[in-house]
Design an enzyme around this catalytic site. Structure first.
Site, PDB file in Angstrom:
ATOM      1  N   HIS A 162      22.397   2.509  39.408  1.00  0.00           N
ATOM      2  CA  HIS A 162      21.103   3.156  39.638  1.00  0.00           C
ATOM      3  C   HIS A 162      21.151   4.621  39.205  1.00  0.00           C
ATOM      4  CE1 HIS A 162      17.319   3.934  41.968  1.00  0.00           C
ATOM      5  NE2 HIS A 162      17.844   5.165  42.014  1.00  0.00           N
ATOM      6  N   GLU A 163      22.134   5.336  39.711  1.00  0.00           N
ATOM      7  CA  GLU A 163      22.236   6.755  39.374  1.00  0.00           C
ATOM      8  C   GLU A 163      22.585   6.963  37.903  1.00  0.00           C
ATOM      9  OE1 GLU A 163      21.138   8.941  41.291  1.00  0.00           O
ATOM     10  OE2 GLU A 163      21.012   7.752  43.125  1.00  0.00           O
ATOM     11  N   HIS A 172      19.558   7.212  35.779  1.00  0.00           N
ATOM     12  CA  HIS A 172      19.011   8.569  35.709  1.00  0.00           C
ATOM     13  C   HIS A 172      19.782   9.409  34.694  1.00  0.00           C
ATOM     14  CE1 HIS A 172      16.170   8.177  38.933  1.00  0.00           C
ATOM     15  NE2 HIS A 172      17.076   7.996  39.877  1.00  0.00           N
ATOM     16  N   GLU A 193      11.682   6.802  38.736  1.00  0.00           N
ATOM     17  CA  GLU A 193      12.709   5.865  39.189  1.00  0.00           C
ATOM     18  C   GLU A 193      12.782   4.594  38.352  1.00  0.00           C
ATOM     19  OE1 GLU A 193      14.976   6.371  41.445  1.00  0.00           O
ATOM     20  OE2 GLU A 193      14.228   8.333  42.100  1.00  0.00           O
TER      21      GLU A 193
END
Length: 293
Positions: A68-69, A72, A97
């Site tokens: 997930h990170e 980003h 997101e």
């Protein structure tokens, strides 16, 4: 050439920021016609360090958080914008997101996991049966998790939205919303909202996680699901989604990437199409195309 710089701060230690997050140290930007300021990012986690520091053992939830990170981080490393205020994750909140939620799918796909996920001592590649079991356990509670996220978004909107006609303390607001919109019972004397840091950082924008969940589900289904490791798919994600950062309207980016059926226009605004997300959670009645009871 170099894409940028990525610092990893993976392990828990005393006095460290307690959560998991991506931080932009320097945004990318065009300096001249021939020179680009490379982005600098940091991924911060709190994984437990093994006695053997060369071994990192992550459970599946931690792996999803890592992916997930990293979504980003990729958004920042692959964007190429004229101004750093539009670089990477500096986008409209409704869209922020989406890349991170999309990359969570890669952490759940056996075709991806078998490339690297091995038993820490035997070296055995993760069994496909185990991956199916992990995903099955997650899918079992998909509706419960959706309800919880809707509850969080409602709390966030209420606390940071318009002033209430009758003043109430935050505890009673949270308790009231939980009774209205959750199957979980509110426990008196608990105060979940004061330790849920996203309420502060997102301030009336936590709903963007739900938006991203819908956008990511559509992108995965229409573009990535057939072959998530396809170079063609990767190129499309980079050139049509990630490289623009916040320099292009999110609705235009999403439509250009997958075509029609990812956004809807409602009451003068733009909202996600929820079809792929609900199909994935088995909450869509295929006969009537309505959410099942």
């Amino acid at each position: 050439g170099d894409l940028g710089f990525l610092y990893l701060d993976l392990f828990s230690r005393k006095g460290k920021y307690p959560g998991c997050a991506t931080f932009a140290i320097k945004g990318g930007r065009k300096i001249s016609e021939t020179e680009y300021q490379l982005p600098v990012m940091a991924l911060v986690f709190n994984f437990s360090r093994s006695h053997d520091s060369s071994i990192v053992r992550l459970n599946h939830g931690e792996l999803e958080t890592l992916f997930h990170e990293f979504g980003h981080a990729l958004h920042a490393l692959l964007s190429r914008t004229d101004y750093q205020h539009f670089a990477g994750t500096r986008v409209a909140l409704d869209f922020a997101e989406t890349p991170s939620n999309l990359f969570e799918y890669y952490a759940r796909d056996y075709r991806v996991l078998k490339k690297f996920a091995r038993h820490y001592s035997t070296g055995e590649v993760i069994p496909e049966k185990l991956v199916k079991s992990l995903n099955g356990a997650r899918d079992m509670f998909a509706a419960t998790e959706l309800q919880r996220q809707i509850f969080y978004a409602l709390v966030d909107q209420t606390l940071f939205g318009e002033q209430l006609s009758v003043p109430r303390d935050t505890n009673s607001i949270v308790a009231h919303l939980k009774r209205q919109h959750s199957n979980e019972k509110h426990v008196e004397g608990t105060h979940m909202h004061i330790r849920f840091s996203h309420f502060l950082t997102y301030g009336a924008g936590y709903y963007s996680y739900l938006y991203a969940k819908c956008f990511a589900a559509t992108i995965w289904k229409k573009l990535c699901q057939e072959d998530p490791l396809s170079p063609t798919t990767g190129t499309l994600l980079r050139t049509k989604l990630l490289q623009y950062g916040g320099a292009k309207e999110p609705a235009d980016l999403l439509t250009d990437l997958v075509g029609d059926g990812i956004v809807r226009y409602h009451n003068g605004g733009i909202v996600p199409d929820v079809t792929s997300c609900l199909e994935e959670m088995k909450l869509l009645d295929d006969k009537n195309r309505h959410i099942g009871k």
